[in-house]
Design a protein around this motif. Structure first.
Motif, mmCIF file in Angstrom:
data_model
loop_
_atom_site.group_PDB
_atom_site.id
_atom_site.type_symbol
_atom_site.label_atom_id
_atom_site.label_comp_id
_atom_site.label_asym_id
_atom_site.label_seq_id
_atom_site.Cartn_x
_atom_site.Cartn_y
_atom_site.Cartn_z
ATOM 1 N N UNK A 156 0.821 -1.213 0.000
ATOM 2 C CA UNK A 156 0.000 0.000 0.000
ATOM 3 C C UNK A 156 0.853 1.260 0.000
ATOM 4 N N UNK A 157 2.168 1.129 0.022
ATOM 5 C CA UNK A 157 3.077 2.275 0.151
ATOM 6 C C UNK A 157 2.607 3.166 1.297
ATOM 7 N N UNK A 158 2.307 2.513 2.412
ATOM 8 C CA UNK A 158 1.814 3.222 3.592
ATOM 9 C C UNK A 158 3.013 3.476 4.513
ATOM 10 N N UNK A 159 3.491 4.721 4.511
ATOM 11 C CA UNK A 159 4.720 5.023 5.261
ATOM 12 C C UNK A 159 4.452 5.105 6.754
ATOM 13 N N UNK A 160 3.385 5.879 7.095
ATOM 14 C CA UNK A 160 3.084 6.047 8.522
ATOM 15 C C UNK A 160 1.848 5.241 8.887
ATOM 16 N N UNK A 161 1.821 4.745 10.115
ATOM 17 C CA UNK A 161 0.631 4.026 10.571
ATOM 18 C C UNK A 161 -0.563 4.974 10.528
ATOM 19 N N UNK A 162 -1.718 4.463 10.145
ATOM 20 C CA UNK A 162 -2.899 5.317 10.038
ATOM 21 C C UNK A 162 -4.105 4.637 10.677
ATOM 22 N N UNK A 163 -4.963 5.460 11.262
ATOM 23 C CA UNK A 163 -6.224 4.950 11.805
ATOM 24 C C UNK A 163 -7.279 6.044 11.692
ATOM 25 N N UNK A 164 -8.261 5.914 10.865
ATOM 26 C CA UNK A 164 -8.459 4.880 9.862
ATOM 27 C C UNK A 164 -7.503 5.051 8.686
ATOM 28 N N UNK A 165 -7.239 3.968 8.001
ATOM 29 C CA UNK A 165 -6.274 4.011 6.901
ATOM 30 C C UNK A 165 -6.986 4.067 5.552
ATOM 31 N N UNK A 166 -6.399 4.873 4.654
ATOM 32 C CA UNK A 166 -6.982 5.006 3.320
ATOM 33 C C UNK A 166 -6.317 4.039 2.344
ATOM 34 N N UNK A 167 -7.059 3.704 1.293
ATOM 35 C CA UNK A 167 -6.554 2.766 0.288
ATOM 36 C C UNK A 167 -6.003 3.540 -0.907
ATOM 37 N N UNK A 168 -4.749 3.285 -1.246
ATOM 38 C CA UNK A 168 -4.140 4.006 -2.367
ATOM 39 C C UNK A 168 -4.596 3.404 -3.685
ATOM 40 N N UNK A 169 -5.138 4.252 -4.558
ATOM 41 C CA UNK A 169 -5.490 3.791 -5.895
ATOM 42 C C UNK A 169 -4.287 3.948 -6.799
ATOM 43 N N UNK A 170 -3.563 5.047 -6.531
ATOM 44 C CA UNK A 170 -2.465 5.423 -7.393
ATOM 45 C C UNK A 170 -1.510 6.226 -6.554
ATOM 46 N N UNK A 171 -0.237 5.974 -6.678
ATOM 47 C CA UNK A 171 0.679 6.705 -5.821
ATOM 48 C C UNK A 171 2.044 6.856 -6.485
ATOM 49 N N UNK A 172 2.545 8.085 -6.428
ATOM 50 C CA UNK A 172 3.927 8.299 -6.844
ATOM 51 C C UNK A 172 4.682 8.691 -5.589
ATOM 52 N N UNK A 173 5.815 8.024 -5.346
ATOM 53 C CA UNK A 173 6.472 8.281 -4.066
ATOM 54 C C UNK A 173 7.974 8.251 -4.212
ATOM 55 N N UNK A 174 8.614 8.813 -3.196
ATOM 56 C CA UNK A 174 10.075 8.780 -3.142
ATOM 57 C C UNK A 174 10.463 7.699 -2.139
ATOM 58 N N UNK A 175 10.957 6.570 -2.650
ATOM 59 C CA UNK A 175 11.190 5.420 -1.790
ATOM 60 C C UNK A 175 12.345 5.673 -0.817
ATOM 61 N N UNK A 176 13.331 6.453 -1.252
ATOM 62 C CA UNK A 176 14.481 6.772 -0.396
ATOM 63 C C UNK A 176 14.047 7.562 0.835
ATOM 64 N N UNK A 177 13.281 8.640 0.560
ATOM 65 C CA UNK A 177 12.870 9.515 1.658
ATOM 66 C C UNK A 177 11.630 9.007 2.374
ATOM 67 N N UNK A 178 11.046 7.928 1.851
ATOM 68 C CA UNK A 178 9.815 7.373 2.407
ATOM 69 C C UNK A 178 8.714 8.430 2.475
ATOM 70 N N UNK A 179 8.458 9.047 1.327
ATOM 71 C CA UNK A 179 7.451 10.116 1.250
ATOM 72 C C UNK A 179 6.599 9.954 0.005
ATOM 73 N N UNK A 180 5.324 10.362 0.114
ATOM 74 C CA UNK A 180 4.467 10.423 -1.067
ATOM 75 C C UNK A 180 4.764 11.692 -1.835
ATOM 76 N N UNK A 181 4.687 11.623 -3.149
ATOM 77 C CA UNK A 181 4.784 12.829 -3.968
ATOM 78 C C UNK A 181 3.392 13.196 -4.440
ATOM 79 N N UNK A 182 2.709 12.209 -4.958
ATOM 80 C CA UNK A 182 1.332 12.441 -5.378
ATOM 81 C C UNK A 182 0.562 11.144 -5.143
ATOM 82 N N UNK A 183 -0.560 11.219 -4.486
ATOM 83 C CA UNK A 183 -1.270 9.973 -4.196
ATOM 84 C C UNK A 183 -2.773 10.191 -4.168
#
Lengths: 450, 333
Positions: free
Chosen positions: A254-281
């Motif tokens: 899910x490319x879920x970096x931080x724990x979430x409650x409630x958690x959303x479902x990613x349909x589409x996500x562009x992220x920076x894997x090194x920095x562990x951050x979403x760019x556009x999701x």
């Protein structure tokens, strides 16, 4: 590249390749058995022609699955000898049982089936293909029992630096396998159903053997709808189980970096894997919690927290699998799976109303969708195995400690090149032969062999 | 007898089954392009093993699986040591398996001829390499204190190992030719018998040289010698039987030779499974290489139930397909 990386590439390449053929074998055998049973019970020769035609395609495909399977058994010892030494006490047993219980059964009775048409009674001959069906699916069960130990290890203790089996029942009743096995079996049926629909559609386009392929298509469509629906349902249960036992795999999917409650479902996500951050999701709020727990709240753990937990438990290190690959292979598998349910439903509807033959576009589409199950099967396995990294046995042994110490990068490269060239050329030959046989269509009995 | 010994014996039985059954499969495969003069003859030859080769190959897979389950360290050390030969072994098995299945599914003579040679080549590789592996098993290889192979590819192909390879190759060719003499008629049968008569001499000579240079088991020297003599006697005996055209008996004795060959090898290394040329204390034995008693117990139950069952239904297959294949048979492949 070092030997470890090359050995991983070789395992990935040979396994994905092997699994191009296996699902069709596992699924199509039931259809062939069904056709032959209809022939035996009704005496209608057209069922016999169906048995023979689909049976011939089954055999061409079976041969490829068989020979590439042998490589798999040898590879554990050749490339992964430290792994074999470490888990042999547990992992070897299901492999040996698979050979003794399943391989003997399927290969011996397949020989009887192929060569026994005029040597056995109709009923006995039909029974042979049922034994092949049971045998091949049993072999899937045992290899998945072995794989499940790598995913969710059960029934063992560590003694003198080796994993030692202490509860065989726990290994075969591992909940993981009882999600995975039905998921694989229903996917295999779906693969076979789409194969039958695709080839039937192609013949409908050419208006050849209309009756034969209409009938085949209908059987395929019914099985396709039932099987794809089951795959999705079982997959859902499997994912809920995964969140419990392999939360990191799900967080990566899910490319879920931080724990979430409630958690959303990613349909589409562009992220920076090194920095562990979403760019556009794009996320559907609360949907992941719902999928995980069947209610619109509940915490789903994120990668950062899970990484910290792993470090506390296992010491410093990178415990995150490739998020990019996990995220996209998972999405591809699920997306293609849902598309297949839609296509199966549409096909069945059109077939029941006899509106297929007139609709060229749909028929071409159906022919092309023959590829869909192959995409879903491969991405599904890539996700399962990559999502387990860096572990070869989840939280017990790392992949990096599993490779053969005496095997050099050059040796692995040699075998990787050999198998790639061999497998590549065989793939071309296999596709050519399958196409030729499928195009030829059902052939009258007396013309078949000369 | 403890479970470790039982499993050592069982793996020996599985390899013996493999030698007898795949022995004639590989033999027939290698002889295919030479004994079959036209397409029909070649199809007859393929159809003699058609219904059974796949089931026979499972003996090898089961032997490998049983090694993994019962003696993981043996499996791990051996398979990683024989890396390059095993790549070639697998290449052979793949070409042969696909070839047998694909060969007659297209009519083009070029296609069929190509696959015939690939089947022969694919049968040749494992037939040669299994003997190389077995000879090295007896002679020992440089394994270090952790039972990890410390040599190179060239250590695997010593003259002694190649002699072992030539032994298995010629023994399998004999076995294949004798099998063909039982399953075919007329010209093919005549050619097969003629070939068997000649190749036997070569196999016999090679076997004598191999046995003369074989290290003797330290455990039981007398048994070692008795087994060797028995192997040679069972192999020599068909000379007389073949002149009387008692091919069934000749084939039975040739099979017995292959069994005795495996027994000789296993007896020679017992109670070791892996002999290190770097020092006796680096050897892996049936105790140091084995799985836990728990795993061995479970596997013993599985084996005691299923091995007899397999023998029954594989035996039944040979009964179903007991007839000779002729030009008038319904040739499937």
């Amino acid at each position: 590249m070092d030997a470890l990386l090359l050995a991983r590439w070789q395992f990935a390449a040979t396994t994905v390749y092997h699994f191009f053929f296996v699902p069709l074998t596992l699924g199509l055998v039931w259809l062939v058995a069904f056709f032959e049973t209809k022939y035996v019970t009704t005496g209608d020769e057209s069922w016999k022609r169906m048995t023979k035609f689909w049976g011939k395609l089954f055999l061409i495909n079976f041969a490829m699955g068989l020979v590439t399977g042998i490589v798999q058994e040898f590879q554990f010892g050749m490339n992964w000898s430290e792994y074999s030494r470490f888990v042999g006490d547990i992992f070897g047993a299901p492999l040996a049982i698979e050979a003794l219980l399943a391989f003997f059964l399927e290969s011996t009775f397949l020989g009887i089936w192929i060569f026994g048409w005029d040597k056995l009674s109709k009923k006995l001959h039909c029974a042979a293909i049922w034994v092949v069906a049971v045998g091949s699916n049993l072999s899937a069960l045992w290899i998945l029992i072995a794989n499940s130990f790598m995913q969710v290890p059960k029934g063992f203790s560590i003694q003198n630096g080796k994993a030692i089996m202490n509860d065989f029942v726990a290994i075969i009743t591992n909940q993981h396998v009882w999600w995975q096995f039905p998921h694989v079996i229903t996917s295999a049926l779906a693969t076979a159903a789409f194969f039958v629909m695709g080839i039937s559609a192609w013949h409908m386009l050419r208006k050849s053997h209309s009756d034969f392929f209409n009938r085949s298509f209908k059987v395929g469509a019914v099985i396709a709808l039932v099987a794809t629906s089951l795959v999705a349902l079982i997959g859902h249960g499997q994912a809920q189980y995964m969140i419990k036992v392999q939360p990191m795999k799900m967080a990566a999917a899910e490319a879920l970096w931080k724990s979430e409650n409630p958690a959303g479902l990613a349909l589409f996500s562009i992220f920076d894997e090194e920095k562990k951050q979403d760019i556009f999701t794009v996320r559907i709020p609360r949907a992941l919690s719902f999928l995980a727990y069947n209610r619109f709240e509940g915490e789903v753990k994120g990668i950062n927290e899970l990484q910290a937990q792993m470090e506390t438990k296992h010491g410093p290190g990178d415990y995150v699998p490739s998020v990019f690959l996990s995220f996209w292979t998972f999405r591809t598998m699920v997306g293609v799976g849902f598309a297949m349910i839609g296509i199966a439903a549409l096909s069945l509807l059109l077939a029941m109303r006899n509106k297929l033959a007139s609709n060229k576009l749909v028929l071409w589409g159906l022919f092309a969708s023959l590829l869909l199950p192959y995409i879903a099967n491969s991405t599904g396995w890539i996700f399962t195995e990559l999502g387990r990294q860096p572990w070869i046995v989840w939280e017990v042994l790392k992949t990096s400690s599993a490779v053969s110490p005496n095997v050099t990068a050059g040796m692995v490269l040699f075998s990787l090149v050999t198998f790639t060239l061999l497998y590549g050329s065989l793939m071309l030959v296999d596709i050519w032969l399958l196409t030729k046989t499928a195009k030829a269509g059902p052939i009258e009995e007396n013309l078949e062999h000369n | 007898m403890d479970l470790n010994t039982l499993w050592f014996l069982l793996i020996g039985v599985l390899f013996a089954g493999f030698f007898v059954l795949e022995g004639f499969d590989y033999g027939v495969g290698m002889l295919l392009p030479f004994l079959g003069k036209d397409d029909t003859e070649r199809r007859i030859i393929i159809n003699t093993i058609g219904p059974v080769w796949d089931g026979n190959e499972v003996w090898l897979l089961t032997a490998g699986g049983a090694m993994f389950a019962a003696f993981p360290a043996w499996y791990a050390s051996l398979f990683s040591a024989f890396y390059i030969p095993l790549v070639a072994f697998l290449l052979g098995l793949i070409l042969r398996g696909v070839g047998l299945e694909f060969r007659s599914k297209d009519k083009s003579p070029k296609w069929r001829n190509l696959w015939d040679w690939l089947i022969a080549f694919g049968s040749f590789l494992p037939a040669l390499l299994i003997g190389v592996v077995f000879a090295n098993l007896v002679r020992g290889l440089p394994f270090n204190s952790r039972a990890i192979f410390a040599g190179g590819v060239l250590d695997l192909v010593s003259p002694f190992a190649l002699l072992g390879g030539l032994c298995s190759l010629t023994l399998f060719l004999t076995q294949g030719a004798l099998f063909l003499s039982l399953k075919t008629e007329a010209e093919i049968r005549t050619r097969a018998i003629r070939f068997a008569t000649i190749i036997r001499y070569l196999a016999f000579a090679l076997l004598i040289v191999l046995y003369a240079t074989f290290p003797v088991s330290s455990e039981n020297r007398i048994l070692s010698q008795v087994l060797r003599v028995l192997t040679l006697v069972t192999f020599a005996a068909p000379g007389w039987l073949m002149r009387k055209e008692r091919m069934g008996w000749s084939f039975a004795l040739s099979s017995l030779t292959l069994v005795l060959f495996v027994v000789t090898v296993f007896q020679a290394i017992f109670p070791n499974v892996l002999i290190s040329s770097l020092g006796e204390n680096f050897n892996l034995t049936i105790h140091t290489a084995s799985s836990s008693p728990y795993t061995l117990t479970i596997m013993s139950f599985v084996a005691l139930i299923f091995v007899p069952l397999v023998l029954v239904y594989q035996g039944w297959t040979y009964w179903i397909f007991r007839k000779r294949i002729t030009r008038n048979s319904n040739i499937i492949y």
